[in-house]
Enzyme design. Structure first.
Site, PDB file in Angstrom:
ATOM      1  N   ASP A  12      63.194  18.305  23.770  1.00 44.30           N
ATOM      2  CA  ASP A  12      61.757  18.103  23.580  1.00 44.30           C
ATOM      3  C   ASP A  12      61.555  16.677  23.094  1.00 44.30           C
ATOM      4  O   ASP A  12      62.503  16.003  22.680  1.00 44.30           O
ATOM      5  CB  ASP A  12      61.217  19.111  22.543  1.00 44.30           C
ATOM      6  CG  ASP A  12      59.734  18.906  22.286  1.00 44.30           C
ATOM      7  OD1 ASP A  12      58.954  18.889  23.254  1.00 44.30           O
ATOM      8  OD2 ASP A  12      59.340  18.716  21.121  1.00 44.30           O
ATOM      9  N   SER A  13      60.301  16.243  23.095  1.00 40.38           N
ATOM     10  CA  SER A  13      59.981  14.910  22.597  1.00 40.38           C
ATOM     11  C   SER A  13      60.161  14.808  21.085  1.00 40.38           C
ATOM     12  O   SER A  13      60.182  13.707  20.547  1.00 40.38           O
ATOM     13  CB  SER A  13      58.529  14.581  22.957  1.00 40.38           C
ATOM     14  OG  SER A  13      57.680  15.615  22.491  1.00 40.38           O
ATOM     15  N   TYR A  44      55.330  12.069  23.823  1.00 42.95           N
ATOM     16  CA  TYR A  44      55.424  11.858  25.266  1.00 42.95           C
ATOM     17  C   TYR A  44      54.034  12.029  25.906  1.00 42.95           C
ATOM     18  O   TYR A  44      53.769  11.490  26.968  1.00 42.95           O
ATOM     19  CB  TYR A  44      56.366  12.881  25.913  1.00 42.95           C
ATOM     20  CG  TYR A  44      57.847  12.663  25.715  1.00 42.95           C
ATOM     21  CD1 TYR A  44      58.353  11.691  24.843  1.00 42.95           C
ATOM     22  CD2 TYR A  44      58.781  13.439  26.411  1.00 42.95           C
ATOM     23  CE1 TYR A  44      59.726  11.520  24.680  1.00 42.95           C
ATOM     24  CE2 TYR A  44      60.144  13.258  26.263  1.00 42.95           C
ATOM     25  CZ  TYR A  44      60.612  12.309  25.392  1.00 42.95           C
ATOM     26  OH  TYR A  44      61.973  12.144  25.242  1.00 42.95           O
ATOM     27  N   GLY A  45      53.185  12.810  25.248  1.00 45.04           N
ATOM     28  CA  GLY A  45      51.929  13.249  25.858  1.00 45.04           C
ATOM     29  C   GLY A  45      50.898  12.171  26.105  1.00 45.04           C
ATOM     30  O   GLY A  45      49.916  12.394  26.816  1.00 45.04           O
ATOM     31  N   CYS A  75      59.585  20.771  26.382  1.00 43.94           N
ATOM     32  CA  CYS A  75      58.395  19.916  26.308  1.00 43.94           C
ATOM     33  C   CYS A  75      57.546  20.104  27.576  1.00 43.94           C
ATOM     34  O   CYS A  75      58.032  19.908  28.694  1.00 43.94           O
ATOM     35  CB  CYS A  75      58.862  18.468  26.203  1.00 43.94           C
ATOM     36  SG  CYS A  75      57.528  17.280  26.134  1.00 43.94           S
ATOM     37  N   ASN A  76      56.283  20.460  27.380  1.00 43.99           N
ATOM     38  CA  ASN A  76      55.387  20.650  28.524  1.00 43.99           C
ATOM     39  C   ASN A  76      55.199  19.349  29.290  1.00 43.99           C
ATOM     40  O   ASN A  76      55.172  19.332  30.525  1.00 43.99           O
ATOM     41  CB  ASN A  76      54.024  21.147  28.049  1.00 43.99           C
ATOM     42  CG  ASN A  76      54.065  22.572  27.566  1.00 43.99           C
ATOM     43  OD1 ASN A  76      53.669  23.489  28.271  1.00 43.99           O
ATOM     44  ND2 ASN A  76      54.576  22.791  26.359  1.00 43.99           N
ATOM     45  N   THR A  77      55.063  18.244  28.562  1.00 45.16           N
ATOM     46  CA  THR A  77      54.829  16.956  29.222  1.00 45.16           C
ATOM     47  C   THR A  77      56.048  16.569  30.063  1.00 45.16           C
ATOM     48  O   THR A  77      55.908  16.121  31.209  1.00 45.16           O
ATOM     49  CB  THR A  77      54.521  15.870  28.176  1.00 45.16           C
ATOM     50  OG1 THR A  77      53.486  16.336  27.306  1.00 45.16           O
ATOM     51  CG2 THR A  77      54.083  14.587  28.828  1.00 45.16           C
ATOM     52  N   GLU A 153      51.672  17.907  13.299  1.00 46.81           N
ATOM     53  CA  GLU A 153      52.801  17.190  12.683  1.00 46.81           C
ATOM     54  C   GLU A 153      52.495  16.862  11.230  1.00 46.81           C
ATOM     55  O   GLU A 153      53.390  16.767  10.406  1.00 46.81           O
ATOM     56  CB  GLU A 153      53.078  15.880  13.443  1.00 46.81           C
ATOM     57  CG  GLU A 153      53.511  16.081  14.871  1.00 46.81           C
ATOM     58  CD  GLU A 153      55.003  15.945  15.091  1.00 46.81           C
ATOM     59  OE1 GLU A 153      55.661  15.291  14.286  1.00 46.81           O
ATOM     60  OE2 GLU A 153      55.498  16.528  16.080  1.00 46.81           O
ATOM     61  N   CYS A 186      51.288  23.289  25.292  1.00 45.94           N
ATOM     62  CA  CYS A 186      51.903  22.217  24.498  1.00 45.94           C
ATOM     63  C   CYS A 186      52.717  22.896  23.399  1.00 45.94           C
ATOM     64  O   CYS A 186      52.287  23.921  22.845  1.00 45.94           O
ATOM     65  CB  CYS A 186      50.825  21.325  23.888  1.00 45.94           C
ATOM     66  SG  CYS A 186      51.454  20.121  22.701  1.00 45.94           S
ATOM     67  N   THR A 187      53.869  22.308  23.098  1.00 44.86           N
ATOM     68  CA  THR A 187      54.779  22.907  22.109  1.00 44.86           C
ATOM     69  C   THR A 187      54.132  23.143  20.756  1.00 44.86           C
ATOM     70  O   THR A 187      54.543  24.040  20.021  1.00 44.86           O
ATOM     71  CB  THR A 187      55.980  21.967  21.897  1.00 44.86           C
ATOM     72  OG1 THR A 187      55.482  20.625  21.718  1.00 44.86           O
ATOM     73  CG2 THR A 187      56.941  22.013  23.051  1.00 44.86           C
ATOM     74  N   HIS A 188      53.141  22.321  20.404  1.00 40.87           N
ATOM     75  CA  HIS A 188      52.578  22.386  19.050  1.00 40.87           C
ATOM     76  C   HIS A 188      51.478  23.436  18.890  1.00 40.87           C
ATOM     77  O   HIS A 188      51.153  23.815  17.776  1.00 40.87           O
ATOM     78  CB  HIS A 188      52.000  21.024  18.665  1.00 40.87           C
ATOM     79  CG  HIS A 188      53.031  19.968  18.429  1.00 40.87           C
ATOM     80  ND1 HIS A 188      53.954  19.610  19.376  1.00 40.87           N
ATOM     81  CD2 HIS A 188      53.275  19.193  17.339  1.00 40.87           C
ATOM     82  CE1 HIS A 188      54.718  18.649  18.889  1.00 40.87           C
ATOM     83  NE2 HIS A 188      54.332  18.379  17.658  1.00 40.87           N
TER      84      HIS A 188
HETATM   85  N1  DGL Z   1      56.215  18.290  23.309  1.00 39.83           N
HETATM   86  C1  DGL Z   1      54.959  17.812  23.841  1.00 39.83           C
HETATM   87  C2  DGL Z   1      54.424  18.817  24.875  1.00 39.83           C
HETATM   88  O1  DGL Z   1      54.727  20.000  24.832  1.00 39.83           O
HETATM   89  C3  DGL Z   1      53.937  17.571  22.746  1.00 39.83           C
HETATM   90  C4  DGL Z   1      54.280  16.383  21.867  1.00 39.83           C
HETATM   91  C5  DGL Z   1      54.284  15.073  22.634  1.00 39.83           C
HETATM   92  O2  DGL Z   1      53.203  14.609  23.071  1.00 39.83           O
HETATM   93  O3  DGL Z   1      55.351  14.521  22.789  1.00 39.83           O
HETATM   94  O4  DGL Z   1      53.703  18.420  25.752  1.00 39.83           O
END
Ligand code: DGL
Length: 272
Positions: A12-13, A44-45, A75-77, A153, A186-188
Site C-alpha cells: 500500500d502507499s 498516491y491518491g 491500495c485502491n489507487t 491519518e 479507499c483504504t482509509h
Molecule cells: N491507499 C490509498 C488508496 O486506497 C489511499 C492513500 C493514498 O492516497 O495514498 O487509494
C-alpha cells in the site's frame, strides 16, 4: 512443518492497507503476511497514474523477493493505475481491491451504486469500468474525497465534527443519488464507516473493498495447493517511512499491536 509457508505479500502507499491486512488475517489466520507501506511517498491518491504505476511496480518488485504465494494490492489507487501491468509482469497471482469491491456491490444489489475514493482512483474510471463489467446497465455515481486520507491519518474519529462537516460536503451529490450500495474505495474509509453510514442513511449499504479483496484472496488460495498449516500466521511489516510512527499509528488501521516493523529505503525498491 506442513503446508506452504510462503507469505501472502501486501503493499500500500502507507498505513491504510493495514485495513486490508486486518481482513486478510480474519479470513486466513494461518497465513504469514509480509506488508510494505510506502509511507515516504504517500499519498498516491493525488499523484498522476504514471507515477503511481511506477511506484506500484517498485513496491511489487521488492515484495517478490520474499517469494510470495499471492500478492495483494491493498491500495485502491495502485490497483486502479497498475493492476494490468502488475499481472502482465509477475508470475505470482495478484489480487486487487477494485474488482472484488465492484463485484461485492453488484452482487449485493440490483439498485444504483455509489463509489467514493481518492482523486486518482476516481479519475482513472477503474471502479466505473469494473462495475460495468459485472453489471453493464448499472447506474453509478462517484465522488472523490481528497481530505479524508489526511483526516484519518491525523487520528480524527467518526464522531469528530470536522469529519462530519467534510463528509457532508463530499457526500451531497451521493445523498441525492440515493445508492443502494456505496463502495468505500479507499483504504482509509473503513475507519470513517460510522460517520459515512450516518450521513447516507440506512437505505445505503456500505461495501468494503478491503473485505471483498480478502474474501477473493481466500477463495484464490483455496483453489491452489498452497495453504499454510493450521498454526497462527505471522505479520512482518516494512515501511519506507519511520518504523516507530508506522507501528504506533498503524495499530488503529490493523486493530491490533504491530511488533515487527523494519525500514526499507525507496532506493531499495528499485526494479531488478
Ligand atoms: N491507499 C490509498 C488508496 O486506497 C489511499 C492513500 C493514498 O492516497 O495514498 O487509494
Amino acid at each position: 512443518m506442513n503446508g506452504d509457508q510462503r507469505p501472502v505479500c501486501v503493499f500500500d502507499s502507507g498505513l491504510g492497507g493495514l485495513t486490508v491486512v486486518r481482513e486478510l488475517m480474519g479470513a486466513m489466520p494461518s497465513e504469514n503476511i509480509v506488508y510494505l507501506g510506502d509511507s515516504a511517498r504517500v499519498p498516491y491518491g493525488t499523484k498522476s497514474l504514471e507515477t503511481v504505476r511506477r511506484f506500484a511496480l517498485e513496491d511489487a518488485s521488492f515484495l517478490v523477493r520474499h517469494n510470495p504465494k499471492l500478492l495483494v494490492v491493498a491500495c485502491n489507487t495502485a490497483s486502479a493505475a497498475a493492476i494490468d501491468i502488475l499481472r502482465d509482469n509477475l508470475d505470482t497471482p495478484v489480487v486487487d481491491v477494485i474488482r472484488p469491491g465492484a463485484k461485492a456491490a453488484v452482487d449485493f444489489t440490483d439498485g444504483p451504486v455509489g463509489v467514493i475514493a481518492t482523486e486518482a482512483t476516481i479519475a482513472s474510471g477503474a471502479y466505473v469500468q469494473a462495475i460495468a463489467q459485472y453489471a453493464p446497465e448499472r447506474e453509478v455515481c462517484t465522488a472523490s474525497c481528497p481530505l479524508l486520507v489526511p483526516i484519518v491519518e491525523e487520528g480524527r474519529s467518526d464522531d469528530d465534527p470536522i469529519v462530519l462537516h467534510v463528509l457532508g460536503d463530499y457526500l451531497g451529490e451521493l445523498q441525492r443519488f440515493r445508492p443502494a450500495a456505496l463502495i468505500l474505495g479507499c483504504t482509509h474509509y473503513p475507519l470513517l464507516a460510522g460517520a459515512i453510514s450516518k450521513l447516507m442513511g440506512p437505505e445505503t449499504e456500505l461495501i468494503s473493498s478491503a473485505k471483498a479483496a480478502a474474501d477473493q484472496a481466500r477463495a484464490m488460495l483455496a483453489d491452489l495447493p498452497v495453504q499454510a498449516d493450521g498454526a497462527a500466521g505471522t505479520l512482518k511489516c516494512f515501511t519506507t517511512g519511520n518504523p516507530q510512527r508506522f507501528a504506533q499509528l498503524g495499530q488503529r488501521f490493523l486493530g491490533g499491536k504491530i511488533d515487527n516493523v523494519a525500514f526499507v529505503g525507496t532506493d531499495e525498491l528499485e526494479i531488478r
